[in-house]
Write an enzyme that holds these catalytic residues in place. Structure first.
Site, PDB file in Angstrom:
ATOM      1  N   GLY A  58      -0.087  14.024  -2.137  1.00 24.01           N
ATOM      2  CA  GLY A  58      -0.240  14.100  -3.595  1.00 24.01           C
ATOM      3  C   GLY A  58      -0.327  15.560  -4.036  1.00 24.01           C
ATOM      4  N   LYS A 113      -3.330   5.604   9.609  1.00 26.79           N
ATOM      5  CA  LYS A 113      -4.731   5.560   9.171  1.00 26.79           C
ATOM      6  C   LYS A 113      -4.859   5.131   7.705  1.00 26.79           C
ATOM      7  CE  LYS A 113      -7.533   8.912  10.767  1.00 26.79           C
ATOM      8  NZ  LYS A 113      -7.887  10.295  11.189  1.00 26.79           N
ATOM      9  N   TYR A 169       5.105   3.575   9.791  1.00 23.23           N
ATOM     10  CA  TYR A 169       5.051   3.167   8.384  1.00 23.23           C
ATOM     11  C   TYR A 169       5.188   1.654   8.253  1.00 23.23           C
ATOM     12  CZ  TYR A 169       5.993   3.370   3.338  1.00 23.23           C
ATOM     13  OH  TYR A 169       5.947   3.204   1.967  1.00 23.23           O
TER      14      TYR A 169
END
Ligand code: UDP
Length: 339
Positions: A58, A113, A169
Site C-alpha cells: 500500500g 501470512k 497466492y
C-alpha cells in the site's frame, strides 16, 4: 478524477438504498489500490473508517487526503500480527495482501501470512465484535480452468498447482476462504467472500518490479518503450474498471441476508493480452513496438467470470467498457502516477 468515480459509486449504491453511514468499518490493506478506493467511498458516505496497513504494498499517497477527516483513522500495522482494538466494528473488510505475480517470487511468505495468519487475526476481530466479514478473495482460486469452465461459475473448484510459482497466492487465498467458512461454521459469523477478477484503474502501482499488466503496458506505451507481451498474447483476462469492482464489493458487504455467499465480481468481457497491448498502444498514441517474451510458468490461459450470481444477488453488473476505463487510467498515469 477519482472523486467523480467515487461519487458515481455512491450514486449506484444509493439507488438501492445501500449506505454505510455511521457504520464502524475496519479495512485491512486500506492503503492499497482497492482498499483506498473503498475507504474513499466509506468516508464520503459517513462511515467511521479504520484503515489498517503496513505499507508493504500500500502507499501513503493513496490515503494522505483522508488523514485529516474526522471519520477516518489510520493504524500502521501488519495484520499477520495480533492487534487489539477496544472500539467496536460492524464490518471488517480483509483486503490486505500483495497481488502482483512479480511479487509471488519476491515475497511469497508475506503473501501466505496475509491470507492465513492475517485473516485469522482479522476474523478474530470480527468474532469479538460480532461484525460482518468480507474477504477479498480472487479468481486465482480457480487456477487454470479448462475451456468447459469458461466463463467460470463459483461452483468450479479449481485447478491449482500447489507447488508452482503462483501457489503462495492461489493456495493462500484458498486457505483464506477456508478460514472464512470455518469461522462461519464454528462461530456463526456473517461472512461474505468476493472473488475478484483482474481489476485496473487509477492508483495501481506501476513500474517494472511490481506492475500488473495494465499499468506496465500503459507506462511502456506512454514512454514509447517496447510493450512486453508474455507468450503469444493469446491468453485472456477479463478486465474490470475499479469503480465497477468497488461498487460490487460494497454491494456484497452492504446488502442484508447474504451471509455465507461466495460471489464472482468481475467483468465478463474476455480480452486477449495482445488485444490489450494494441488497444493501450492506440489510446496512448504510442510508437512502441510490441515484443514477445517467454510466458511465465502456470500463467492461466483464460480467465472470465460467470457473473449470473452477482447480477442476481447484488443487482450488479459492470458498466465501464475497457476502452473507457483505460482512457481514465491512462490520464491518471500521465498526470498523477508517482512511479
Ligand atoms: N503480462 C504480459 N506482459 C507483462 C505483464 C503481464 O503479457 O508485461 C501478461 C501475463 O503473462 C498474464 C496477463 O498479462 O497473462 C495478466 O498479468 P497480470 O500480472 O496483470 O496478472 P494475472 O492476471 O496473471 O494474475
Amino acid at each position: 478524477m477519482i472523486e467523480e468515480d467515487v461519487d458515481a459509486i455512491i450514486r449506484g449504491l444509493e439507488k438501492d438504498n445501500i449506505s454505510f453511514e455511521d457504520r464502524k468499518v475496519l479495512v485491512t490493506g486500506g492503503a492499497g489500490f482497492l482498499g483506498s478506493w473503498i475507504c474513499d467511498v466509506l468516508v464520503k458516505q459517513g462511515a467511521e473508517v479504520t484503515c489498517l496497513d503496513n505499507f508493504a504494498s500500500g502507499l501513503r499517497s493513496n490515503i494522505e487526503h483522508l488523514m485529516e477527516k474526522e471519520n477516518f483513522t489510520f493504524v500502521e500495522h501488519d495484520i499477520s500480527k495480533p492487534i487489539f482494538f477496544d472500539k467496536r466494528f460492524d464490518l471488517v473488510m480483509h483486503l490486505a495482501s500483495r497481488a502482483s505475480p512479480f511479487e509471488f517470487e519476491k515475497f511469497p511468505i508475506q503473501i501466505l501470512k496475509a491470507n492465513t495468519l492475517g485473516i485469522w487475526v482479522a476474523l478474530g476481530i470480527a468474532k469479538k465484535h460480532r461484525a460482518r466479514f468480507l474477504y477479498a478473495s480472487t479468481s486465482e482460486v480457480y487456477g487454470n480452468p479448462p475451456a468447459s469452465f469458461i466463463p467460470t461459475p463459483e461452483t468450479y473448484n479449481g485447478n491449482v498447482n500447489p507447488v508452482g510459482p503462483r501457489s503462495c497466492y492461489d493456495e493462500a487465498k484458498r486457505a483464506g476462504e477456508a478460514f472464512v467458512m470455518a469461522y462461519r461454521l464454528e462461530h456463526g459469523l456473517d461472512t461474505r467472500i468476493a472473488r475478484i477478477f483482474n481489476t485496473y484503474g487509477p492508483r495501481m502501482r506501476a513500474g517494472d518490479i511490481y506492475g500488473r499488466v495494465v499499468p506496465r503496458f500503459i507506462e511502456q506505451a506512454l514512454n514509447n518503450k517496447p510493450i512486453t507481451v508474455f507468450g503469444t498474447g493469446e491468453q485472456t483476462r477479463s478486465f474490470t474498471y475499479v469503480s465497477d469492482e468497488v461498487e460490487g464489493l460494497l454491494r456484497l458487504a452492504g446488502i442484508e441476508g447474504l451471509g455465507g455467499e461466495v460471489v464472482n465480481i468481475g467483468n465478463n468481457k474476455e480480452t486477449t493480452i495482445l488485444e490489450l497491448a494494441e488497444l493501450i498502444k492506440k489510446l496512448c498514441n504510442s510508437s512502441s513496438e510490441i515484443v514477445f517474451l517467454p510466458l511465465p510458468k502456470d500463467d492461466p490461459l483464460r480467465r472470465c467470470p460467470d457473473i449470473s450470481k452477482a447480477k442476481k444477488l447484488l443487482k450488479w453488473k459492470p458498466k465501464v467498457s475497457l476502452e473507457e476505463g483505460l482512457k481514465k487510467t491512462i490520464e491518471w498515469f500521465k498526470y498523477y502516477s508517482s512511479s
